[in-house]
Design a protein around this motif. Structure first.
Motif, PDB file in Angstrom:
ATOM      1  N   THR A  37       0.864  -1.045   0.143  1.00  0.00           N
ATOM      2  CA  THR A  37      -0.036   0.010  -0.001  1.00  0.00           C
ATOM      3  C   THR A  37       0.693   1.339  -0.014  1.00  0.00           C
ATOM      4  OG1 THR A  37      -1.690  -1.172   1.137  1.00  0.00           O
ATOM      5  CG2 THR A  37      -1.715   1.324   1.313  1.00  0.00           C
ATOM      6  N   GLN A  38       2.045   1.224   0.799  1.00  0.00           N
ATOM      7  CA  GLN A  38       2.829   2.432   1.010  1.00  0.00           C
ATOM      8  C   GLN A  38       3.455   2.627  -0.386  1.00  0.00           C
ATOM      9  OE1 GLN A  38       4.851   2.678   4.669  1.00  0.00           O
ATOM     10  NE2 GLN A  38       5.887   4.328   3.842  1.00  0.00           N
ATOM     11  N   PHE A  39       3.994   1.657  -0.821  1.00  0.00           N
ATOM     12  CA  PHE A  39       4.799   1.806  -2.322  1.00  0.00           C
ATOM     13  C   PHE A  39       3.720   2.254  -3.535  1.00  0.00           C
ATOM     14  CE2 PHE A  39       6.708   0.237  -6.178  1.00  0.00           C
ATOM     15  CZ  PHE A  39       7.799   1.026  -6.045  1.00  0.00           C
ATOM     16  N   ALA A  40       2.511   1.799  -3.334  1.00  0.00           N
ATOM     17  CA  ALA A  40       1.492   2.175  -4.207  1.00  0.00           C
ATOM     18  C   ALA A  40       1.238   3.581  -4.077  1.00  0.00           C
ATOM     19  CB  ALA A  40       0.081   1.131  -4.047  1.00  0.00           C
ATOM     20  N   ASP A  41       1.030   3.818  -2.894  1.00  0.00           N
ATOM     21  CA  ASP A  41       0.800   5.289  -2.734  1.00  0.00           C
ATOM     22  C   ASP A  41       1.965   6.365  -3.020  1.00  0.00           C
ATOM     23  OD1 ASP A  41      -0.619   7.681  -1.788  1.00  0.00           O
ATOM     24  OD2 ASP A  41       0.260   7.475   0.337  1.00  0.00           O
ATOM     25  N   GLY A  42       3.293   5.762  -2.757  1.00  0.00           N
ATOM     26  CA  GLY A  42       4.373   6.854  -3.352  1.00  0.00           C
ATOM     27  C   GLY A  42       4.637   6.733  -4.912  1.00  0.00           C
ATOM     28  N   LEU A  43       4.278   5.516  -5.714  1.00  0.00           N
ATOM     29  CA  LEU A  43       4.204   5.694  -7.172  1.00  0.00           C
ATOM     30  C   LEU A  43       3.058   6.757  -7.445  1.00  0.00           C
ATOM     31  CD1 LEU A  43       4.126   1.890  -7.964  1.00  0.00           C
ATOM     32  CD2 LEU A  43       6.010   3.595  -8.372  1.00  0.00           C
ATOM     33  N   GLN A  44       2.014   6.879  -6.857  1.00  0.00           N
ATOM     34  CA  GLN A  44       0.938   7.862  -7.107  1.00  0.00           C
ATOM     35  C   GLN A  44       1.388   9.152  -6.987  1.00  0.00           C
ATOM     36  OE1 GLN A  44      -2.810   7.867  -4.792  1.00  0.00           O
ATOM     37  NE2 GLN A  44      -3.815   7.462  -6.730  1.00  0.00           N
ATOM     38  N   SER A  45       2.413   9.316  -5.838  1.00  0.00           N
ATOM     39  CA  SER A  45       2.804  10.789  -5.611  1.00  0.00           C
ATOM     40  C   SER A  45       3.760  11.164  -6.923  1.00  0.00           C
ATOM     41  CB  SER A  45       3.536  10.773  -4.399  1.00  0.00           C
ATOM     42  OG  SER A  45       4.680   9.837  -4.452  1.00  0.00           O
ATOM     43  N   LEU A  46       4.285  10.200  -7.685  1.00  0.00           N
ATOM     44  CA  LEU A  46       5.104  10.392  -8.731  1.00  0.00           C
ATOM     45  C   LEU A  46       4.433  10.826 -10.012  1.00  0.00           C
ATOM     46  CD1 LEU A  46       8.129   7.915  -8.765  1.00  0.00           C
ATOM     47  CD2 LEU A  46       8.078  10.294  -7.784  1.00  0.00           C
ATOM     48  N   GLY A  47       2.949  10.577  -9.938  1.00  0.00           N
ATOM     49  CA  GLY A  47       2.110  10.798 -11.245  1.00  0.00           C
ATOM     50  C   GLY A  47       1.862   9.486 -11.939  1.00  0.00           C
ATOM     51  N   ILE A  48       2.211   8.457 -11.514  1.00  0.00           N
ATOM     52  CA  ILE A  48       1.859   7.135 -11.989  1.00  0.00           C
ATOM     53  C   ILE A  48       0.655   6.634 -11.565  1.00  0.00           C
ATOM     54  CG2 ILE A  48       2.398   4.888 -12.084  1.00  0.00           C
ATOM     55  CD1 ILE A  48       5.386   5.584 -11.474  1.00  0.00           C
ATOM     56  N   LYS A  49      -0.273   6.407 -12.617  1.00  0.00           N
ATOM     57  CA  LYS A  49      -1.591   6.474 -12.184  1.00  0.00           C
ATOM     58  C   LYS A  49      -2.260   4.894 -12.814  1.00  0.00           C
ATOM     59  CE  LYS A  49      -2.999   9.126 -16.356  1.00  0.00           C
ATOM     60  NZ  LYS A  49      -1.886   9.090 -16.964  1.00  0.00           N
TER      61      LYS A  49
END
Length: 516
Positions: A37-49
């Motif tokens: 979950t934390q890594f998915a959230d980190g990816l999303q913060s980069l703009g990866i969707k």
């Protein structure tokens, strides 16, 4: 049917139980689920969707598992790539796969620094340590703003990530497999494909929460993904991750962690059998072993089973089927030389050129139907239509079925060569050699090898009499992954051809078989 969503349920049921063990460090299911979950959230913060394509160029490690399941949780599409591929091979997949971000090893930073200008669609490189201690990223690469450490991306995640809704038929993963044209094709597997095959393999083989599985097959390979990773995790089992195969490490891990399941390719079984210090007692906790990737010699299977007193279940699969379609049952008589029977929810049959099922004992093409069959090839509608007809996947492999429903692979309809469990198409190697200025003609075949099953053997007509075997092999090493590099080069005045000028690979292969 998203495996990452299912992980929530598994973590709730087996909270403190180890999900995986790496370098003697245990990670519980609760810790694993939180990290995803934390890594998915980190990816999303980069703009990866959701829907973005992200490549994984990693070896066997927690980074790979967290990265893979993090992408599933985000709804992004994972593209696992062999990190030992050459720059040209990697570049082709990243371009063709419309990759937006790459999760990769620090050892590959110099390569991506050189390739970056040729990969305009890539916005982020997420760097993972290749050793236990994370090394800093060189400052000149940080200036570009594209390279960031896995640890920092992980730290960006808050753990309060809200998961997007994914549909069963959304593309979860794209697996690039060599094509007959020499260019890899991306097999699109949905969340339903991955979940159903992991579930059905686990049900068929009885994989459960009491299993401790050696995960030493490459995680970027579909065999490992389903059998040694997804299936155990789906059922609360524990993975014991080994970064790279060595008989010593396998025996050590088997004894220390009382391993119950080992999956490998025939080459691995051969090395384990021949290892002088291999101790039968180290394998006493094994319930059974699984062999796949290529056909296991019957003598090897029997010798392994006799020495270690453990059953080896041989099966069959292909990337386009997520991959498993058949396994020899572990609770009923097995047939050496057979790939076994259809697993749960999957149907296999042998057909003629008209698509009609042939009687038991007759040879035809093996075709497959089930929830595990791919959506199709990425951006290749014509190739998809040729491979999937009326819901049936045409494997291209020639097979027969006996009167008890056991299948046997007779030959490969396409001239594929399997080197240590990895698929190599002759045309792919030939394309490289044809580009050599001193080579006029070339034909590539698979030759039998006691350790790897098969190796690449090339027949070359040279324009330059002084051209040597060493020069040709060195040329290939610069342009092909290690397992695709020819083992030997045979120089000929001319290659055998039919009346239309087509090179007769079968004649070359028969000549090699007569010599051996």
């Amino acid at each position: 049917m998203n495996l990452s969503t299912q992980l929530h349920e598994t973590a709730a049921k087996f909270t403190s139980k180890p999900a995986f063990i790496f370098m003697d460090h245990e990670t519980s299911y609760a810790e694993f689920d939180h990290a995803v979950t934390q890594f998915a959230d980190g990816l999303q913060s980069l703009g990866i969707k959701q829907g973005d394509n992200v490549a994984l160029l990693l070896g066997n490690s927690p980074h790979f598992i967290i990265g893979l399941y993090g992408l599933f949780r985000l709804g992004a599409t994972a593209i696992p790539v062999n990190p030992t591929y050459t720059p040209d091979e990697i570049s082709y997949i990243l371009k063709n796969g419309d990759v937006k971000a790459v999760i990769t090893l620090d050892l590959l930073i110099p390569m991506f620094e050189k390739m970056d200008r040729m990969l305009p669609s890539i916005e982020h490189y997420i760097i993972c340590p290749s050793e236990a201690v994370e090394r800093p990223i060189p400052e000149d690469l940080l200036i570009s703003g594209k390279m960031k450490s896995f640890t920092k991306i992980f730290a960006l995640g808050s753990g309060t990530f809200i998961e997007p809704k994914t549909e069963d038929e959304d593309t979860a993963i794209i697996l690039y497999t060599s094509g007959t044209t020499g260019k890899p094709k991306g097999a699109m597997l949905s969340y339903r494909n991955l979940y159903s095959n992991a579930r059905d393999v686990a049900d068929y083989l009885g994989i459960n929460e009491n299993d401790r599985v050696i995960t030493v097959l490459p995680m970027f390979h579909v065999f490992c993904l389903t059998v040694s990773l997804n299936a155990p995790l789906l059922n609360g089992g524990t993975l014991v991750i080994i970064p790279k195969f060595s008989p010593k490490d396998v025996f050590h891990a088997a004894k220390k962690y009382e391993i119950t399941l080992f999956a490998g390719v025939p080459t691995m079984f051969n090395y384990l059998l021949q290892y002088p210090e291999g101790n039968t007692e180290d394998f006493r906790s094994l319930r059974f072993c699984i062999s796949g990737g290529s056909a296991m010699p019957v003598a090897l299977l029997k010798n392994f089973e006799e020495k270690f007193n453990v059953i080896v279940s041989e099966g069959y699969g292909l990337s386009e089927a997520s991959p498993v379609t058949c396994f020899n049952p572990i609770d009923r008589p097995r047939k050496p030389g057979s790939i076994g029977k259809s697993i749960i929810h999957v149907e296999n049959k042998v057909v003629n050129e008209l698509g009609e099922e042939v009687p038991a004992g007759q040879v035809g093409e093996l075709i497959v139907k089930g929830p595990n069959v791919m959506k199709g090839y990425y951006k290749l509608p014509e190739e998809t239509a040729a491979a999937i007809k009326d819901g049936w996947l045409y494997t291209g492999d020639l097979a027969r079925m006996d009167d008890e429903g056991y299948f046997y692979i007779v030959d490969r309809k396409k001239d594929m060569v399997i080197v240590g469990g990895f698929n190599v198409y002759p045309r792919e190697v030939e394309e490289v050699l044809f580009a050599h200025p001193d080579i006029a003609e070339v034909a590539v075949i698979g030759a039998p090898d006691p350790n790897l099953g098969e190796v690449i053997r090339c027949f070359v007509v040279s324009k330059k009499p002084s051209l040597t075997e060493e020069e040709v092999i060195d040329y290939c090493k610069e342009r092909l992954a290690k397992y695709k590099v020819p083992k030997s080069i045979d120089f000929m005045e001319e290659l055998p051809k039919n009346t239309t000028g087509k090179i007769l690979r079968r004649a070359l292969k028969n000549a090699v078989l007569q010599q051996s």
